[in-house]
Design an enzyme around this catalytic site. Sequence first.
Site, mmCIF file in Angstrom:
data_model
loop_
_atom_site.group_PDB
_atom_site.id
_atom_site.type_symbol
_atom_site.label_atom_id
_atom_site.label_comp_id
_atom_site.label_asym_id
_atom_site.label_seq_id
_atom_site.Cartn_x
_atom_site.Cartn_y
_atom_site.Cartn_z
ATOM 1 N N SER A 53 -16.500 -2.770 8.422
ATOM 2 C CA SER A 53 -15.145 -3.272 8.186
ATOM 3 C C SER A 53 -14.654 -4.186 9.291
ATOM 4 O O SER A 53 -13.626 -4.851 9.138
ATOM 5 C CB SER A 53 -14.174 -2.083 8.048
ATOM 6 O OG SER A 53 -14.512 -1.266 6.951
ATOM 7 N N ASP A 83 -10.562 12.880 5.563
ATOM 8 C CA ASP A 83 -10.166 14.154 6.180
ATOM 9 C C ASP A 83 -11.279 14.778 7.010
ATOM 10 O O ASP A 83 -11.042 15.294 8.104
ATOM 11 C CB ASP A 83 -9.738 15.147 5.095
ATOM 12 C CG ASP A 83 -8.404 14.780 4.464
ATOM 13 O OD1 ASP A 83 -7.569 14.166 5.154
ATOM 14 O OD2 ASP A 83 -8.191 15.115 3.284
ATOM 15 N N GLU A 84 -12.518 14.729 6.503
ATOM 16 C CA GLU A 84 -13.608 15.443 7.155
ATOM 17 C C GLU A 84 -14.061 14.801 8.463
ATOM 18 O O GLU A 84 -14.772 15.430 9.256
ATOM 19 C CB GLU A 84 -14.809 15.584 6.214
ATOM 20 C CG GLU A 84 -15.477 14.285 5.811
ATOM 21 C CD GLU A 84 -14.937 13.695 4.524
ATOM 22 O OE1 GLU A 84 -15.693 13.038 3.801
ATOM 23 O OE2 GLU A 84 -13.717 13.888 4.250
ATOM 24 N N PHE A 85 -13.641 13.554 8.726
ATOM 25 C CA PHE A 85 -14.039 12.879 9.956
ATOM 26 C C PHE A 85 -12.955 12.911 11.039
ATOM 27 O O PHE A 85 -13.216 12.604 12.195
ATOM 28 C CB PHE A 85 -14.397 11.412 9.680
ATOM 29 C CG PHE A 85 -15.532 11.233 8.717
ATOM 30 C CD1 PHE A 85 -16.639 12.061 8.772
ATOM 31 C CD2 PHE A 85 -15.497 10.238 7.758
ATOM 32 C CE1 PHE A 85 -17.699 11.900 7.889
ATOM 33 C CE2 PHE A 85 -16.542 10.063 6.857
ATOM 34 C CZ PHE A 85 -17.651 10.911 6.932
ATOM 35 N N HIS A 108 -1.889 11.940 5.355
ATOM 36 C CA HIS A 108 -2.129 13.193 4.631
ATOM 37 C C HIS A 108 -2.149 14.305 5.675
ATOM 38 O O HIS A 108 -2.665 14.116 6.776
ATOM 39 C CB HIS A 108 -3.458 13.131 3.887
ATOM 40 C CG HIS A 108 -3.814 14.372 3.127
ATOM 41 N ND1 HIS A 108 -2.894 15.098 2.396
ATOM 42 C CD2 HIS A 108 -5.001 15.020 2.973
ATOM 43 C CE1 HIS A 108 -3.505 16.128 1.820
ATOM 44 N NE2 HIS A 108 -4.772 16.108 2.172
ATOM 45 N N GLY A 134 -4.452 2.067 -1.637
ATOM 46 C CA GLY A 134 -4.171 1.015 -0.682
ATOM 47 C C GLY A 134 -4.019 -0.369 -1.290
ATOM 48 O O GLY A 134 -3.145 -1.139 -0.890
ATOM 49 N N GLU A 227 -11.784 8.127 -27.608
ATOM 50 C CA GLU A 227 -10.703 9.077 -27.871
ATOM 51 C C GLU A 227 -10.421 10.012 -26.696
ATOM 52 O O GLU A 227 -9.276 10.433 -26.507
ATOM 53 C CB GLU A 227 -11.026 9.904 -29.123
ATOM 54 C CG GLU A 227 -11.157 9.096 -30.399
ATOM 55 C CD GLU A 227 -9.898 8.310 -30.728
ATOM 56 O OE1 GLU A 227 -8.784 8.737 -30.343
ATOM 57 O OE2 GLU A 227 -10.014 7.245 -31.364
ATOM 58 N N GLU A 231 -8.678 6.196 -23.736
ATOM 59 C CA GLU A 231 -7.254 6.163 -24.055
ATOM 60 C C GLU A 231 -6.398 7.000 -23.112
ATOM 61 O O GLU A 231 -5.166 6.986 -23.215
ATOM 62 C CB GLU A 231 -7.026 6.577 -25.515
ATOM 63 C CG GLU A 231 -7.595 5.564 -26.492
ATOM 64 C CD GLU A 231 -7.116 5.765 -27.919
ATOM 65 O OE1 GLU A 231 -6.047 6.392 -28.106
ATOM 66 O OE2 GLU A 231 -7.797 5.304 -28.839
#
Length: 331
Positions: A53, A83-85, A108, A134, A227, A231
């Site tokens: 990133s 969360d786990e990191f 969170h 985001g 279905e 939808e």
Amino acid sequence: MAQLFYDSDADLSLLQDKTVAIIGYGSQGHAHALNLKDSGIDVVVGLYEGSRSADKASKDGLEVLNVANASAKADWIMVLLPDEFQKDVYEREIAQHLSPGKVLSFAHGFNIRFGLIKPPAFVDVVMIAPKGPGHTVRWEYQNGQGVPALFAIEQDSSGQARKLAMAYAKGIGGTRAGILETNFKEETETDLFGEQAVLCGGLSELVKAGFETLVDAGYQPELAYFECLHEVKLIVDLMVKGGLTAMRDSISNTAEYGDYVSGPRLITSDTKAEMRKILSDIQDGTFANNFVAECEAGKPEMKKCRDRDASLPIEKVGKSLRSMFSWLKTN
């Protein structure tokens, strides 16, 4: 009725002399960073060495540092990692750079609620949690609007934590739509319950069971897909726009009658009893402990479930049908 707060209730100038470090540049990270930047706030992005990133954040005009340096430089640290990191990154690269007057924030409450992260008493600990992905947070901001958000105060060392949290919410566009005050316990427990019992766990199982029931009865898988999965979005969009009443006003009388007579046959007192057990597991930490243990073991059960569901007929049929949907095709 709960009070919502808007632009006029928040003072963005409280952030004018602060540097905000956004830790992570995923879905929420990029939206928070760019919205704050466009609101005139000094922003840096903290990423691990070699992060894919980093180049994207740099091209977006943001200063990129490693997590430790970003945390040292910043007055405000927003942790937007999975969360786990968070616990490991906090202990290795953030904790030692906290000092009196700094703000530690989250989108969170999981790691604070379950005691995985225990901040020192001399920092403010707050939460600003947009109620949308985001890309929506970013898109709405760019269009002069915003996504509603929750905010919460866990620690108010400065005496200004609440005002600061509201200012941050304004910086990312939340007060344009309205922000609602909560606390870390309430946000975490309701968020986990909603995901497990309704939005992800409940809905996924309902969709799979409906599809399988029709196919087992001899109906075409493609029709069953339309279905029981396709939808769903149409109905949810109607609910989001106007609640259950507006949704029922938009569907046929046949569908509305079927809603009333068949829904309660599926969601029974036994279902609600199981929901209460799910909520209890969240409240007493059972789910959190199990999730942490699963992550520490390398996520074997999650991987098994991913592989299992990826090979389901509904996924294979859906992939084929979606390839024909022109609005889903990318350039």
